[in-house]
Write an enzyme that holds these catalytic residues in place. Structure first.
Site, short mmCIF file in Angstrom:
data_model
loop_
_atom_site.label_atom_id
_atom_site.label_comp_id
_atom_site.label_asym_id
_atom_site.label_seq_id
_atom_site.Cartn_x
_atom_site.Cartn_y
_atom_site.Cartn_z
N GLN A 126 0.84 -1.20 0.00
CA GLN A 126 0.00 0.00 0.00
C GLN A 126 0.87 1.25 0.00
O GLN A 126 1.83 1.34 0.77
CB GLN A 126 -0.91 0.02 1.23
CG GLN A 126 -1.91 1.18 1.19
CD GLN A 126 -2.80 1.23 2.42
OE1 GLN A 126 -2.35 1.58 3.51
NE2 GLN A 126 -4.07 0.89 2.24
N CYS A 149 -6.88 7.08 4.46
CA CYS A 149 -6.22 7.37 5.73
C CYS A 149 -6.68 8.72 6.28
O CYS A 149 -6.62 9.73 5.58
CB CYS A 149 -4.70 7.38 5.54
SG CYS A 149 -3.81 7.70 7.09
N ARG A 190 -8.52 -4.24 13.45
CA ARG A 190 -8.30 -4.31 14.91
C ARG A 190 -8.72 -5.65 15.49
O ARG A 190 -8.14 -6.10 16.48
CB ARG A 190 -9.06 -3.17 15.60
CG ARG A 190 -8.44 -1.80 15.42
CD ARG A 190 -9.28 -0.73 16.09
NE ARG A 190 -10.58 -0.58 15.46
CZ ARG A 190 -11.57 0.16 15.96
NH1 ARG A 190 -11.41 0.78 17.11
NH2 ARG A 190 -12.72 0.27 15.32
#
Length: 673
Positions: free
Chosen positions: A366, A399, A545
């Site tokens: 990425q 982001c 997560r």
């Protein structure tokens, strides 16, 4: 002896103690209310309301003094108390992030000359002679080196076991396990055995030193990038010319009359260059404006029902991804790499695309870029130098970090879809046979999702192989729940747009594979994973997560059942991570400090797992935090501790006792204990 020290002693000796019966002196328990929003439903017998000094306790997402207060505890027992003390304690609670933390580790104070690390030889004579600032006497170095690591978890150097030799040589903190200390001769396994070990444990995607130097010296020829950027610029210039008001000076396609300036030949020369450039732009426009510019055929990208680990900054490092591969992940991604440092040959940035050989069948890199030239050149150099170990190159357009947003990259590209499309098309042209994908958020502002419309442009104007959508907007960051209803709507719309494009191009020779669509956000159990895949237009679900808190989540997805890992099984997972970390960062003093630092970063998520056996219902959600709790044994309690001091003590089991130079500041102030 305090509770934590006693627990450490018991674990090291292999013993365990029942810490969950509620009968230990100094501990009081109270049934926890299940109806409270955001509170994990821990069984009454495991909830701790009062802890004696030095005791060990886990959880703490719900602050007991904040929620109940000392006066609440007294009121429950004697019916008296007031609210002032609780308010004062609440104000003193540590909150927020340590935004300016610096976890860089100190270098070794007394360093051995690199020529002698693997042993002295005739050709290892230091060219600097007496001017060299490093130590040249191995025995002197060993007398000054940090003490050797002796631990129950690793009786032999783990790198030596993985490779058949230790690249750290005399610098290794497990030196005596692969060295004749009397003769100071390093031990290596036979060549045949070393080759077998290397094939199973080597790292890939490492750029050669001379190639990296070419980037530093700006010698790398970005031929493909320069060409495609010129095409993009020509199309943009034609568009700008078309938007001019009638009567303005025409520059497209016509040779402007040049008015010579007496005594200034530079002006005439500049005008001729501009004229030649514009002619070339016109030619490129006529050649490419009716069709997208294509590169070579791409490798097929199949993410359908694959178990995908999300790109994770800091904690998504190579050892963690290797651990997740062992625990069932099919596809992994590098940490986000910045395009400009990649182009400049920065060492720290080129460490991010490195991968373990176990990742080779599904590994994406990425990148973050704010302009087409950055995206194109980063993709070209990746495809040229490490392309054989990459399955896709992903453009981060989601982001939420402020710094990246202000620079125009990350989720800032959502505010400028045309630029995002130019970046993707440029990347697609230069990436050889590596497919290009994009990761998005729903938008940048609350109540203003934009991806449903953007997805049509991505289908019609680009050749992206995959789209990943995180069901939150930038403004949300990671707060509130992900909007999976909207994710499903975008997936449905995407398939409609694909059908329209197929119909439009059915007479053309152009072909386009089905775009892989991946959803992301709040998936922390196997039931959620399969529930989201009920929508047939969603190919897979990316886990972030949830995998950090519960690394065996892909095992649960594969078996379609919850697994209540015991404390000893979880300790084995940490042991694997520690081993993979030492394989990657090394076993010298600096490498061990790096391993310990990232072990603590991993623990900042791993400690949040609340064992299934102590919960009244399961699963618990990511936004549900437990009250202070005690586990079914002391090790389980220790693994759930919120304090960084306990994480460091836990790391001592694998890396030896931390020295005074070790530095670690957790991301959240509440963990700074």
């Amino acid at each position: 002896m305090g509770g934590k020290e006693a627990c450490l002693k018991r674990v090291l000796s292999g013993g365990q103690e029942d810490g969950g019966d509620g009968a230990e002196e100094g501990i009081s328990y109270k049934k926890h209310s299940n109806g409270r929003k955001g509170v994990a439903p821990v069984k009454a017998e495991f909830v701790v309301l009062d802890v004696r000094e030095g005791g060990s306790v886990a959880g703490g997402g719900l602050d007991i003094e904040e929620e109940f207060g000392p006066e609440r505890i007294q009121t429950d027992a004697s019916g008296s108390g007031n609210g002032d003390g609780g308010s004062a304690r609440k104000k003193n609670k540590k909150r927020g992030q340590n935004k300016n933390r610096d976890n860089r580790q100190a270098k070794e104070e007394h360093q051995l000359c690199s020529r002698l690390v693997r042993g002295a030889a005739d050709d290892n004579v230091c060219p600097y002679g007496s001017q060299c600032r490093y130590i040249h006497d191995v025995r002197e170095y060993l007398s000054l080196k940090a003490e050797e690591i002796v631990c129950e978890q690793f009786k032999v150097c783990p790198v030596f076991e993985s490779l058949g030799y230790c690249p750290m040589g005399f610098k290794c903190r497990f030196l005596s396990t692969h060295c004749d200390m009397d003769a100071l001769v390093l031990v290596e396994k036979p060549d045949e055995e070393r080759k077998v070990l290397w094939d199973a444990n080597h790292e890939i995607n490492q750029i050669a030193g001379d190639k990296k130097l070419d980037l530093v010296k700006r010698r790398f020829p970005f031929d493909k990038s320069e060409f495609v950027l010129e095409i993009i610029d020509a199309i943009q210039q034609e568009f700008r010319d078309a938007m001019k008001e009638p009567g303005a000076k025409e520059q497209s396609g016509e040779v402007r009359e040049i008015t010579p300036v007496d005594g200034v030949p530079q002006v005439e020369q500049r005008e001729k260059k501009l004229e030649a450039k514009r002619h070339r732009q016109k030619k490129l426009y006529n050649q490419y404006h009716e069709t997208r510019f294509f590169a070579q055929e791409k490798k097929p990208l199949d993410l359908h029902h694959k178990r995908i680990l999300s790109p994770l900054t800091t904690v998504g490092n190579l050892p963690f991804r290797r651990l997740m591969r062992k625990l069932g992940a099919d596809v992994t991604y590098s940490e986000m790499a910045l395009a400009v440092p990649l182009i400049q040959g920065t060492n720290s940035e080129w460490a991010l695309p490195r991968a373990h050989c176990s990742e080779s069948d599904g590994f994406g890199v990425q990148i973050a870029a704010s302009k087409p030239w950055q995206a194109a050149k980063a993709a070209e150099v990746l495809a040229t130098h490490v392309g054989s170990g990459i399955s896709e190159i992903n453009l981060n357009s989601g982001c939420p970090i402020d710094l990246l947003y202000r620079q125009g990259s990350g989720s800032a590209l959502l505010d400028n879809p045309a630029r995002m499309i130019r970046c993707l098309n440029a990347m697609n042209y230069v990436s050889n046979d590596i497919p290009v994908s994009v990761k998005l958020r729903t938008g940048t502002k609350d109540d203003h999702p934009i991806v449903q419309g953007l997805s049509k442009r991505l289908v019609m104007e680009t050749d992206v192989a995959a789209i990943t959508l995180h069901g939150r907007n930038r403004q949300q960051r990671y707060t509130r729940s992900a909007d999976w209803d909207y994710v499903g709507e975008v997936a449905n719309s995407l398939r409609q747009y694909e059908a329209e494009r197929t119909e439009k191009l059915k007479e053309s020779r152009e072909s386009k594979l089905r775009i892989q669509f991946v959803g992301n956000g709040d998936c922390n159990n196997w039931e959620d994973w399969y529930k989201h895949l009920n929508n047939k237009n969603i190919d897979s679900v990316m886990v972030a997560r949830g995998a950090l808190i519960k690394p065996w989540i892909f095992e649960e997805i594969d078996g379609q059942q919850y697994l209540d890992k015991s404390s000893s099984e979880r300790l084995d997972i940490l042991k694997d991570y520690a081993k993979f970390a030492m394989d990657h960062w090394g076993t010298d003093e600096y490498g061990i400090s790096q391993c310990r630092r990232f072990f603590c970063e991993f623990m900042s998520f791993f400690h949040r797992y609340v064992p299934m056996g102590i919960c009244e219902r399961y699963p618990i959600q990511l936004n549900e935090r437990p009250p202070n709790w005690r586990g079914r044994d002391d090790l389980e309690t220790w693994l759930g501790s919120t304090g960084v001091s306990d994480w460091i003590k836990l790391s001592d089991l694998f890396f030896g006792k931390a020295n005074d130079k070790f530095v670690f500041q957790p991301k959240h102030k509440s963990n700074s204990t």
